[in-house]
Design an enzyme around this catalytic site. Structure first.
Site, PDB file in Angstrom:
ATOM      1  N   LYS A  58       0.842  -1.207   0.000  1.00  0.00           N
ATOM      2  CA  LYS A  58       0.000   0.000   0.000  1.00  0.00           C
ATOM      3  C   LYS A  58       0.874   1.253   0.000  1.00  0.00           C
ATOM      4  CE  LYS A  58      -3.812  -2.449   2.162  1.00  0.00           C
ATOM      5  NZ  LYS A  58      -4.522  -2.830   3.396  1.00  0.00           N
ATOM      6  N   GLN A 102      -4.770  -1.295   9.631  1.00  0.00           N
ATOM      7  CA  GLN A 102      -4.590  -2.601   8.984  1.00  0.00           C
ATOM      8  C   GLN A 102      -5.195  -3.698   9.868  1.00  0.00           C
ATOM      9  OE1 GLN A 102      -3.295  -3.236   5.859  1.00  0.00           O
ATOM     10  NE2 GLN A 102      -3.909  -5.349   6.223  1.00  0.00           N
ATOM     11  N   ASP A 125     -10.980   3.116   4.344  1.00  0.00           N
ATOM     12  CA  ASP A 125     -11.358   1.705   4.207  1.00  0.00           C
ATOM     13  C   ASP A 125     -12.883   1.549   4.239  1.00  0.00           C
ATOM     14  OD1 ASP A 125      -9.767  -0.391   3.580  1.00  0.00           O
ATOM     15  OD2 ASP A 125      -9.203  -0.913   5.640  1.00  0.00           O
TER      16      ASP A 125
END
Ligand code: NAD
Length: 294
Positions: A58, A102, A125
């Protein structure tokens, strides 16, 4: 749909590269006008090897796209208080447009409470309750990256959804539930299956579009798939071969299913890169809103 035979590959790697190229052009354009770059902060707890690889990918994708990114690493035994404090700081930081926690987090941390602490306009997200609620209502919001990536890929290959029967295997907040909502939004008739579903194989075989997000290697076999269907494999499994190499496979038995389906996503090179591209896309979108507001 095409007749059955050898399926066309839905090339997530190539489509993701094209998405990234457009995002880079957008960022370059804004920066050339003297504005700051978009900023993404990643919070990584512990040393899960898969998470470390995902975060590295990422960060690298951000670099290539012109997005400033940094990773805030915490030891596996970090307290909930410290993680929440770090999120509050990032929420206030005007150089940060997106915050990604994460997942998975270690068990002692309450993931729901941590995600709820994110400023919804920085929740790249798309997992904050507000953004999930807006998705449920069919409203524009930052949406979860993996299902968004699936939709962009299906659209890119012109796979029609209106009136089609879509079957989703898996009902997680991360993938199964949001992809079901997005498919419904595009007028597919959606069935969601899960670990307690009876007659799973038969349900799968009824699908024109089959999305598999289970976490079981090669669960879906050729006999589970309707000839001519489009099959999207979200699963990622890292296998050590006897030679010590790592092989990555999905939830779908690729060789068998490719003989039956019209379209199939490979693993790797399918939904994985699309997920990263959608993270960048959400970050640039959040940035555009922030620079308009500030
Ligand atoms: P999860 O464990 O949260 O959810 C799995 C779902 O599958 C559950 O809803 C469960 O009911 C269902 N399930 C479990 N066993 C089943 C069975 N035998 N039959 C039918 N349903 C069953 O997982 P998740 O976060 O949705 O992820 C699923 C997979 O996708 C994992 O392999 C994960 O690594 C992968 N993943 C990939 C990406 C990507 O970027 N490609 C992103 C997220 C997740």
């Amino acid at each position: 749909m095409l007749e059955s035979g050898v399926a066309q590959i839905l090339d997530g790697k190539a489509v993701a590269a094209s998405v990234r190229g457009k995002l880079k052009a957008t960022v370059d354009d804004v920066v050339s006008r003297g504005l700051r770059r978009p900023g993404l902060a990643v919070i990584l707890v512990g040393d899960n090897p898969a998470s470390q690889i995902y975060v590295r990918n990422k960060i690298e994708a951000c670099r290539k796209t012109g997005i400033e990114s940094h990773c805030q690493k915490f030891p596996v035994d970090v307290s909930q208080r410290l993680v929440l404090e770090s999120i509050r700081q990032l929420n206030k930081d005007t150089t940060i447009d997106g915050i990604l926690v994460q997942l998975p987090l270690p068990e002692h941390l309450a993931a729901d409470a941590i995600l709820a602490e994110l400023a919804p306009d920085k929740d790249v997200d798309g997992l904050h309750p507000l953004n999930m609620g807006l998705l449920l209502m069919g409203r524009l919001a930052l949406r979860p990256c993996t299902p968004q990536g699936i939709m962009v890929l299906l659209e890119y290959y012109g796979i029609g959804l209106a009136g089609k029967r879509a079957v989703v295997i898996g009902r997680s907040n991360l993938v199964g539930k949001p992809i079901a909502l997005m498919l419904m939004e595009k007028n597919a008739t959606v069935t969601v299956c899960h670990s307690k579903s009876a007659g799973l194989e038969e349900l799968a075989r009824s699908a024109d579009v089959l999305v598999v997000a289970v976490g079981r290697q090669s669960l879906v076999r050729g006999s589970w798939v309707k000839p001519g269907a489009a099959v999207v494999d979200v699963g990622i499994h890292r296998l050590e071969t006897t030679q010590g190499d790592v092989e990555i496979v999905g939830d779908v038995h690729f060789q068998e299913v490719a003989q039956v389906a019209s379209y199939i996503t490979p693993v790797p090179g399918g939904i994985g890169p699309m997920t990263v591209a959608m993270l960048l896309s959400n970050t640039v979108r959040a940035y555009q809103e922030h620079i308009m507001l500030r």
